[in-house]
Scaffold this active site. Structure first.
Site, PDB file in Angstrom:
ATOM      1  N   GLY A 177       0.826  -1.197   0.000  1.00  0.00           N
ATOM      2  CA  GLY A 177       0.000   0.000   0.000  1.00  0.00           C
ATOM      3  C   GLY A 177       0.862   1.248   0.000  1.00  0.00           C
ATOM      4  O   GLY A 177       2.081   1.157  -0.192  1.00  0.00           O
ATOM      5  N   ASP A 182      16.020 -19.703   9.176  1.00  0.00           N
ATOM      6  CA  ASP A 182      15.646 -20.993   8.578  1.00  0.00           C
ATOM      7  C   ASP A 182      14.722 -20.856   7.366  1.00  0.00           C
ATOM      8  O   ASP A 182      14.714 -21.722   6.489  1.00  0.00           O
ATOM      9  CB  ASP A 182      14.933 -21.879   9.611  1.00  0.00           C
ATOM     10  CG  ASP A 182      15.904 -22.447  10.639  1.00  0.00           C
ATOM     11  OD1 ASP A 182      17.067 -22.021  10.660  1.00  0.00           O
ATOM     12  OD2 ASP A 182      15.478 -23.316  11.434  1.00  0.00           O
ATOM     13  N   HIS A 215      47.711 -21.731  28.037  1.00  0.00           N
ATOM     14  CA  HIS A 215      48.105 -23.081  28.449  1.00  0.00           C
ATOM     15  C   HIS A 215      47.800 -23.259  29.928  1.00  0.00           C
ATOM     16  O   HIS A 215      48.090 -22.361  30.707  1.00  0.00           O
ATOM     17  CB  HIS A 215      49.598 -23.286  28.204  1.00  0.00           C
ATOM     18  CG  HIS A 215      50.083 -24.609  28.706  1.00  0.00           C
ATOM     19  ND1 HIS A 215      49.868 -25.782  28.016  1.00  0.00           N
ATOM     20  CD2 HIS A 215      50.739 -24.943  29.851  1.00  0.00           C
ATOM     21  CE1 HIS A 215      50.388 -26.782  28.706  1.00  0.00           C
ATOM     22  NE2 HIS A 215      50.915 -26.309  29.825  1.00  0.00           N
TER      23      HIS A 215
END
Ligand code: NAI
Length: 454
Positions: free
Chosen positions: A118, A307, A440
């Site tokens: 519209g 999705d 580490h």
């Protein structure tokens, strides 16, 4: 009522688009009939992670003696697991709803149908009113695919066959559970219900579980599952679901697996029906909205993310697609890349991978070096995984000396993979990666180790 942007669907793509767009000053309306958060928050990623965390605690305690911890009488209290799941879902979806409110995004809690175009833009009808937007984002997500398996619909109605939606709410752990489909949902749910005490059988049509994951990882994951007591029927196609049993074909012969419940997780289908796409002529292909790399559809100012465009069907892809869509709405050039989207299976052990696998690289005829390194090279892994058999596999492009793929089966891999993702996506040179200092002791150091072992 007119807006800068109308968003149809409030899952990860929809709510993130609302957030980004409102942050940039757009007047946004979100049309979502259910709770915000979509499948991911309400009946997918997050609730399944609460289940799997409970399973992880239980499995860890069960083997506590290996680590000098005495535990007795360990069992899963399933109703308590479901109650905690509901609490987590409520807290996260509530957080999103408040965030949207704070950003002045209007949430219309009703089903929206696109009606046409519209004077104020694309018009969506919801709850008897028309919401018009200069731009429209279609983010209606996906639902469990229900292929024409004989008896499936009847058994779904009867509550014997479940999808991801119902299984996360079942009150009691089924004594025998048959999982149809050894993909991501199937494996995660098989993992939880096995820990919760079900006798689980996974029926998978292909010869490999986990879909397109690395073949060696799929084999090891299956072996670890079998050691825990999960049974697999591989290369078996389910043809029928009847009262109390799943019928499948095994080497041309019909077999029956008796069970108390069956979980149907054989893929998903985009939600494109009943939302009025045909009223404005949005192009779809194989049931999903067609988009380009800017997340634009065939119509000006109509975008689709998550999705519903059928491209990757992962929440993290949806987030990035939503950002790409909003950036393009704002005139900031941005495009979606699908080459470095991480895939994770949140079982115990976790599986995570990004980029080319050994198999996909070979199929494409790429000139690569494949290096497989046992997790025993990472001190933290050894400290935390008595007798663990995890490994990492890296795929390196010989011509350009850069990483094309990283695939691992180890604890924490879901938390590590984003780093590998960055190395692959940014096409970092192997020599440059060698100079990165990893903390580490961590499990992540295995990436550095594999690079140095090339
Ligand atoms: P999927 O596509 O991952 O796996 C479906 C499996 O069912 C395939 O291995 C297929 O060969 C098998 N199958 C199909 N028809 C069959 C039949 N008649 N008999 C036996 N086996 C059959 O689908 P799934 O597991 O339903 O997952 C759906 C989506 O949700 C995926 O896109 C996935 O990426 C996403 N997801 C992601 C998660 C994660 O990132 N950790 C977790 C859960 C879902």
């Amino acid at each position: 009522m007119s807006y800068d942007l109308v968003v149809l669907g409030g899952g990860p793509a929809g709510y993130l688009a609302c957030e980004r767009a409102a942050h940039e000053g757009m007047k946004v309306v979100l049309i979502e009939k259910r709770n915000v958060g979509g499948v991911c928050l309400n009946e997918g990623c997050i609730p399944s992670k609460t289940f799997l965390y409970s399973a992880k605690i239980k499995d860890g305690a069960q083997h506590g003696d290996k680590y000098g911890v005495k535990c007795q009488g360990i069992e899963i209290d399933h109703p308590a697991v479901v109650a905690r799941k509901n609490k987590v879902v409520k807290s996260l979806t509530g957080g999103i709803a408040s965030m949207l409110k704070g950003l002045k995004v209007e949430w219309v809690r009703a089903a929206g149908v696109i009606k046409g175009k519209g004077p104020d833009g694309y018009e969506v009808e919801a709850d008897g009113k028309i919401y018009a937007g200069r731009r429209l984002l279609i983010a209606t997500g996906s639902e469990a695919a229900m292929p024409p398996i004989d008896g499936l619909h009847d058994q779904y109605e009867k509550g014997f066959a479940l999808t991801n939606r119902e299984i996360l709410d079942i009150e009691a752990v089924p004594e025998k559970l048959v999982v149809i489909g050894g993909g991501v949902i199937g494996l995660e749910m098989a993992s939880y219900f096995n820990s919760a005490g079900s006798e689980v059988t996974v029926i998978e049509m292909l010869d490999q579980i986990g879909g397109p994951i690395d073949t060696d990882i799929a084999k090891l994951l299956k072996k670890n599952y079998e050691d825990k007591g999960i049974a697999f029927k591989m290369g078996c196609k389910v043809t029928k679901i009847e009262d109390g049993a799943v019928v499948y074909e095994e080497a041309g012969k019909q077999q029956k697996a008796q069970c108390d419940k069956t979980l149907v997780c054989i893929g998903r289908k985009a939600n494109t029906q009943g939302i009025g796409l045909e009223n404005i002529g949005v192009l779809t292909e194989r049931g999903a909205v067609v988009t380009d790399e800017h997340m634009k559809t065939n119509l000006p100012e109509v975008y689709a993310a998550g999705d519903v465009n059928g491209r990757s069907m992962l929440a993290h892809t949806a987030y990035r697609e939503a950002e790409v869509a909003v950036n393009n709405m704002l005139g900031k050039k941005d495009k979606m890349k699908y080459n470095a989207i991480p895939g994770v299976i949140y079982t115990n052990p976790e599986v995570a991978g990004v980029g080319e696998t050994e198999q996909s690289a070979k199929e494409k005829g790429l000139d690569v070096t494949v290096k497989k390194v046992p997790m025993q090279f990472a001190g933290r892994y050894v400290a935390e995984n008595e007798g663990g058999n995890g490994f990492i596999k890296i795929i390196v492009d010989n011509k350009w000396n850069k990483l094309l793929g990283v695939h691992m089966i180890t604890n924490y891999s879901s938390e590590i993979i984003w780093g590998a993702d960055a190395l692959v996506d940014k096409e970092m040179n192997i020599e440059a990666i060698k100079k990165i200092v990893f903390p580490h002791p961590t499990v992540s150091e295995i990436i550095r180790e594999a690079i140095w072992q090339l």
